[in-house]
Design a protein around this motif. Structure first.
Motif, PDB file in Angstrom:
ATOM      1  N   ILE A  76       0.858  -1.186   0.000  1.00  0.00           N
ATOM      2  CA  ILE A  76       0.000   0.000   0.000  1.00  0.00           C
ATOM      3  C   ILE A  76       0.890   1.230   0.000  1.00  0.00           C
ATOM      4  O   ILE A  76       1.697   1.425   0.925  1.00  0.00           O
ATOM      5  N   VAL A  77       0.768   2.036  -1.045  1.00  0.00           N
ATOM      6  CA  VAL A  77       1.505   3.301  -1.080  1.00  0.00           C
ATOM      7  C   VAL A  77       0.619   4.367  -0.435  1.00  0.00           C
ATOM      8  O   VAL A  77      -0.549   4.516  -0.807  1.00  0.00           O
ATOM      9  N   GLY A  78       1.181   5.058   0.544  1.00  0.00           N
ATOM     10  CA  GLY A  78       0.473   6.171   1.181  1.00  0.00           C
ATOM     11  C   GLY A  78       1.093   7.467   0.683  1.00  0.00           C
ATOM     12  O   GLY A  78       2.317   7.582   0.621  1.00  0.00           O
ATOM     13  N   LEU A  79       0.247   8.421   0.305  1.00  0.00           N
ATOM     14  CA  LEU A  79       0.747   9.671  -0.291  1.00  0.00           C
ATOM     15  C   LEU A  79       0.149  10.894   0.390  1.00  0.00           C
ATOM     16  O   LEU A  79      -0.990  10.840   0.892  1.00  0.00           O
ATOM     17  N   ASN A  80       0.926  11.977   0.357  1.00  0.00           N
ATOM     18  CA  ASN A  80       0.409  13.307   0.673  1.00  0.00           C
ATOM     19  C   ASN A  80      -0.183  13.410   2.080  1.00  0.00           C
ATOM     20  O   ASN A  80      -1.334  13.797   2.252  1.00  0.00           O
ATOM     21  N   PHE A  81       0.626  13.040   3.076  1.00  0.00           N
ATOM     22  CA  PHE A  81       0.211  13.155   4.482  1.00  0.00           C
ATOM     23  C   PHE A  81       1.226  14.057   5.186  1.00  0.00           C
ATOM     24  O   PHE A  81       2.357  14.212   4.711  1.00  0.00           O
ATOM     25  N   PRO A  82       0.835  14.649   6.325  1.00  0.00           N
ATOM     26  CA  PRO A  82       1.788  15.522   7.028  1.00  0.00           C
ATOM     27  C   PRO A  82       2.877  14.702   7.724  1.00  0.00           C
ATOM     28  O   PRO A  82       2.584  13.735   8.424  1.00  0.00           O
ATOM     29  N   LEU A  83       4.117  15.114   7.538  1.00  0.00           N
ATOM     30  CA  LEU A  83       5.257  14.369   8.116  1.00  0.00           C
ATOM     31  C   LEU A  83       5.295  14.460   9.637  1.00  0.00           C
ATOM     32  O   LEU A  83       5.930  13.637  10.292  1.00  0.00           O
ATOM     33  N   ASP A  84       4.636  15.481  10.178  1.00  0.00           N
ATOM     34  CA  ASP A  84       4.686  15.644  11.645  1.00  0.00           C
ATOM     35  C   ASP A  84       3.464  15.027  12.321  1.00  0.00           C
ATOM     36  O   ASP A  84       3.178  15.305  13.479  1.00  0.00           O
TER      37      ASP A  84
END
Ligand code: AMP
Ligand code: MN
Ligand code: MN
Ligand code: MN
Length: 299
Positions: A76-84
């Motif tokens: 599952i590729v997860g994209l475009n989430f906040p790194l913090d």
């Protein structure tokens, strides 16, 4: 011209380039938006946050989670989430522990087959090999053994370095691939868990390379149905070498299950030029919606 590549790897997992090298290669090849999606880590993104931006290259946060579904290993590729996001570290720690336990088991199984090497020796040498690969890049990106995500490719390099296999492909054929002793699937969370994690991060959950699971059409359809039911957002409809028939089939499944479309080269290593960063069909099939449609992508 925009060129969007949403699947790539660095030395934080099993890629050959450091994060800065990868970004430069992407830019040289005309990529305008890049997601680095290392296996079960975002260490490359944390590193790049501390570096000056590369002009003309927009970075999208990403990760590729190993999960399981009906006896198959599903990515599952997860994209475009906040790194913090506060949950991110916990998710990565859980996956890292699963990888560590799996590596120990792979080493145990290999040691049984290879009497010249103990489990401890194999495990330590595989780890040392992964750490030293980071030093062969020009980046100042060096992770320690608790941060780097060890995978089967690191075992493959070890087998090759000992002269036990001709190359990585041979290592997968003999020891690490489907139905071989080093292919252990019991360590991963359920696919629905992986999707739930990405959703909890506020990200976009993409079923990675659906054509690579060697499933019958019926089984693939069942997988995508469950992925949609779990809250998945998109299918990766095309990569570096996707045949047109496969793209069409996946585009149809996107339409049928009301999923969006993603694309990515799954670049790991410049030694395999047929899978290169930015090497993608010029556009997504027109009947489906790209995952980046409602993102802020520079055009
Ligand atoms: P792992 O993350 O440990 O499950 O290892 C899976 C990774 O191994 C994939 O992401 C690929 O990069 C690599 N891989 C899978 N099959 C092969 C193969 N036949 N030859 C070389 N590398 C492979
Ligand atoms: Mn990989
Ligand atoms: Mn994958
Ligand atoms: Mn990948």
């Amino acid at each position: 011209m925009i060129c969007i590549d949403l699947h790539s790897h660095t030395t934080a997992s099993d890629g050959a380039l450091g994060p800065i090298e990868l970004c430069h290669r992407a830019r040289e090849r005309g990529v305008t938006a890049l997601a680095i999606t290392d296996h079960d880590t975002v260490a490359a993104h944390h590193f790049l946050q501390q570096q000056p931006p590369i002009e003309g290259l927009q970075l999208v946060t990403g990760i590729e989670l190993s999960t399981s579904w009906s006896g198959s290993e599903i990515h599952i590729v997860g994209l475009n989430f906040p790194l913090d996001h506060p949950d991110l570290e916990r998710i990565i720690a859980a996956q890292g522990e699963a990888r560590r336990q799996r590596s120990l088991h792979i080493a145990t199984r290999l040691a049984k087959r290879l009497p010249d090497y103990s489990q401890e020796t194999i495990f330590q040498e595989v780890l040392a090999g992964a750490l030293s690969r980071q030093k062969s890049t020009t980046d100042s990106f060096i992770l320690d053994e608790s941060q780097i995500q060890i995978g089967r490719p690191h075992f493959a390099y070890w087998l090759v370095s000992k002269g036990l296999c001709k190359n990585a492909d041979d290592a997968f054929k003999k020891y690490l691939g489907n139905n071989k002793i080093g292919n252990l699937k019991a360590f991963w969370p359920a696919m629905s868990q992986g999707v739930a994690w990405i959703r909890a991060l506020g990200g976009t959950a993409v079923l990675a390379h659906p054509g690579k699971y060697n499933m019958t059409r019926t089984k693939l359809t069942a997988l995508i149905k469950d992925f949609k039911f779990a809250g998945g957002h998109a299918l990766e409809v095309q990569g570096s070498n996707s045949p047109k028939s496969q793209i069409d089939q996946l585009a149809y499944l996107c339409e049928h299950f009301e999923l969006k479309a993603s694309q990515g080269s799954d670049f790991h290593n410049p030694d395999y030029p047929w899978i290169d960063i930015g090497r993608l069909p010029p556009s997504i099939p027109s009947n489906i919606t790209p995952v980046w449609n409602d993102w802020k992508i520079n055009t």
